[in-house]
Scaffold this active site. Structure first.
Site, PDB file in Angstrom:
ATOM      1  N   LYS A 168       0.847  -1.205   0.000  1.00 26.01           N
ATOM      2  CA  LYS A 168       0.000   0.000   0.000  1.00 26.01           C
ATOM      3  C   LYS A 168       0.881   1.254   0.000  1.00 26.01           C
ATOM      4  O   LYS A 168       2.100   1.156  -0.003  1.00 26.01           O
ATOM      5  CB  LYS A 168      -0.929  -0.016   1.210  1.00 26.01           C
ATOM      6  CG  LYS A 168      -1.554  -1.368   1.523  1.00 26.01           C
ATOM      7  CD  LYS A 168      -2.442  -1.947   0.425  1.00 26.01           C
ATOM      8  CE  LYS A 168      -3.084  -3.241   0.921  1.00 26.01           C
ATOM      9  NZ  LYS A 168      -3.764  -4.016  -0.093  1.00 26.01           N
TER      10      LYS A 168
HETATM   11  C1  LIG Z   1      -4.573  -5.244   0.868  1.00 22.62           C
HETATM   12  C2  LIG Z   1      -6.016  -5.352   0.898  1.00 22.62           C
HETATM   13  C3  LIG Z   1      -6.697  -5.911   1.988  1.00 22.62           C
HETATM   14  C4  LIG Z   1      -5.990  -6.620   3.112  1.00 22.62           C
HETATM   15  O1  LIG Z   1      -5.132  -5.822   3.842  1.00 22.62           O
HETATM   16  P1  LIG Z   1      -4.157  -6.506   4.914  1.00 22.62           P
HETATM   17  O2  LIG Z   1      -3.639  -5.352   5.699  1.00 22.62           O
HETATM   18  O3  LIG Z   1      -3.091  -7.230   4.146  1.00 22.62           O
HETATM   19  O4  LIG Z   1      -4.957  -7.432   5.739  1.00 22.62           O
HETATM   20  C5  LIG Z   1      -8.083  -5.868   1.995  1.00 22.62           C
HETATM   21  N1  LIG Z   1      -8.771  -5.326   0.969  1.00 22.62           N
HETATM   22  C6  LIG Z   1      -8.156  -4.802  -0.102  1.00 22.62           C
HETATM   23  C7  LIG Z   1      -8.981  -4.177  -1.190  1.00 22.62           C
HETATM   24  C8  LIG Z   1      -6.758  -4.814  -0.188  1.00 22.62           C
HETATM   25  O5  LIG Z   1      -6.160  -4.316  -1.281  1.00 22.62           O
END
Ligand SMILES: *Cc1c(COP(=O)(O)O)cnc(C)c1O
Length: 395
Positions: free
Chosen positions: A191
């Site tokens: 992210k």
């Molecule tokens: C990355 C992501 C998640 C999960 O996030 P984590 O912190 O890895 O649990 C959930 N939803 C979307 C749309 C994502 O891109």
């Protein structure tokens, strides 16, 4: 065969001396989990997005689980969401023994098509879980209206959308205020900002916030900070089932440094995205992502639709051969084996656009450290590939 990494990765976190120093400070302080750094990160994050409450947790998947529990999702309930998302979106619904109900995405973007939501509503529908996919805000105004009309709470999967903005009643506001009931963020390295792993829940509802704080630490009635600071002996109670969804102070200290960097990071990502869109617009049939007039993406990912005649895998391989790493477009949860059994999901509409997006899109490298040379390398590789393909066709 070379075993070296591709020259240009698809993404790269920005981590430096500031983050390293922050972790050192926390280690030497002796308080390493859900303590003062977590509290500071929460209040700084809340201030940044304009939320009344922010609660830090271990990741966005656990954030989604707590959000769904807070709005009362029970076994047998239905939650309307998209198949075109990372699998965690729907997994969180299944952690509640509830049913993910999938609707399709828009033809010209990668977010839920609000015009399809009402056809999916049944007496069992207890929440709408919308996703700001790849950092691009979904059409929250339309979705919030539907939620109000049917008295259905709305949770935003804002995993990718830290720092993205939406035009709301004439003002630009950060995703996570939140504009619906609860927003959930991720700080995974893929992210825009990262704490290694990590998540955050924001809400205007103090009762939801109280529940998040209870459930993230085993349902324990007294927090460690309160017990530690008390002059009297305190015994804790456990009145309901909780979880260990804590964020550590090591992560939070990194998060605070990342938040400081965020405005610069987004500015840079927006420049890079604009440059991509401009330079790729001359490739016939290739469609750069569209930013609606009411949205400002943080460009967590830059996803392009390939010309209809292009072979996705061949394009990706041609780029990889030149040291450029790409990814296929967002997955389709309903096509995975974990979702193929009876009762694991319901498709309320055709998922044609979702499937087409996965098959016809690729995610190009985009990271704040990306140089003009990197950008030119990717753009030239794409131009070269499609010029060759056009020549081959002309012969
Ligand atoms: C990355 C992501 C998640 C999960 O996030 P984590 O912190 O890895 O649990 C959930 N939803 C979307 C749309 C994502 O891109």
């Amino acid at each position: 065969m070379s075993h070296s990494l591709p020259l240009i990765p698809v993404a790269k976190p920005v981590l430096g001396e500031e983050e390293a120093e922050a972790v050192r400070r926390v280690i030497l302080s002796g308080w390493v989990t859900q303590g003062p750094e977590v509290a500071a990160f929460e209040s700084e994050f809340a201030a940044y997005v304009g939320a009344a409450h922010a609660c830090a947790v271990s990741n966005c998947t656990t954030a989604l689980h707590l959000a769904l529990k807070a709005v009362g999702i029970c076994p047998g309930d239905e939650v309307i969401t998209v198949s075109h998302s990372f699998i965690a979106t729907a997994n969180a619904v299944r952690y509640c023994d509830a049913m993910p109900v999938f609707v399709d995405i828009e033809a010209d973007g990668y977010n839920i098509d609000p015009s399809l939501i009402e056809t999916a509503i049944t007496p069992r529908t207890k929440a709408i879980l919308c996703v700001h996919q790849l950092g691009m805000p979904c059409d929250l105004r339309g979705i919030v209206e539907i939620g109000k009309r049917h008295s259905i709470p709305i949770i935003e999967d804002a995993a990718c959308a830290t720092g993205s903005e939406i035009l709301w009643e004439g003002r630009w506001e950060k995703i996570g205020k939140p504009h619906a009931d609860i927003a959930c963020f991720s700080f995974h390295p893929r992210k825009v900002v990262t704490t290694g792993d990590g998540g955050m829940l924001t809400t205007a509802n103090p009762e939801y916030d109280r529940k998040f704080r209870l459930w993230r630490q085993h349902g324990m009635s007294v927090t460690d900070t309160v017990r530690h600071g008390s002059k009297q002996v305190i015994f804790e109670d456990y009145d309901e089932l909780g979880y260990n969804y804590r964020m550590t102070d090591l992560q939070a200290a990194v998060g605070r440094e990342q938040l400081r960097r965020l405005p610069e990071l987004i500015k840079r990502r927006r420049q890079l995205a604009a440059r991509y869109s401009e330079r790729l617009s001359t490739i016939a049939g290739l469609v750069p992502p569209v930013e609606p007039s009411w949205a400002r993406s943080n460009w967590q990912s830059f996803c392009v639709r390939l010309p209809s005649t292009a072979d996705q895998r061949a394009v990706m391989q041609a780029l990889l051969d030149q040291g450029i790493s790409t990814r296929r477009g967002v997955m389709n949860i309903h096509l995975e084996k974990a979702y193929s059994g009876q009762g694991f999901h319901r498709a309320a509409t055709s998922l044609m656009q979702s499937v087409s997006a996965q098959q016809r899109t690729i995610i190009l490298p985009l990271f704040a450290q990306m140089t003009k040379v990197d950008m030119a390398w990717v753009v030239d590789a794409l131009h070269g590939y499609f010029a060759e393909a056009a020549n081959a066709e002309a012969v």
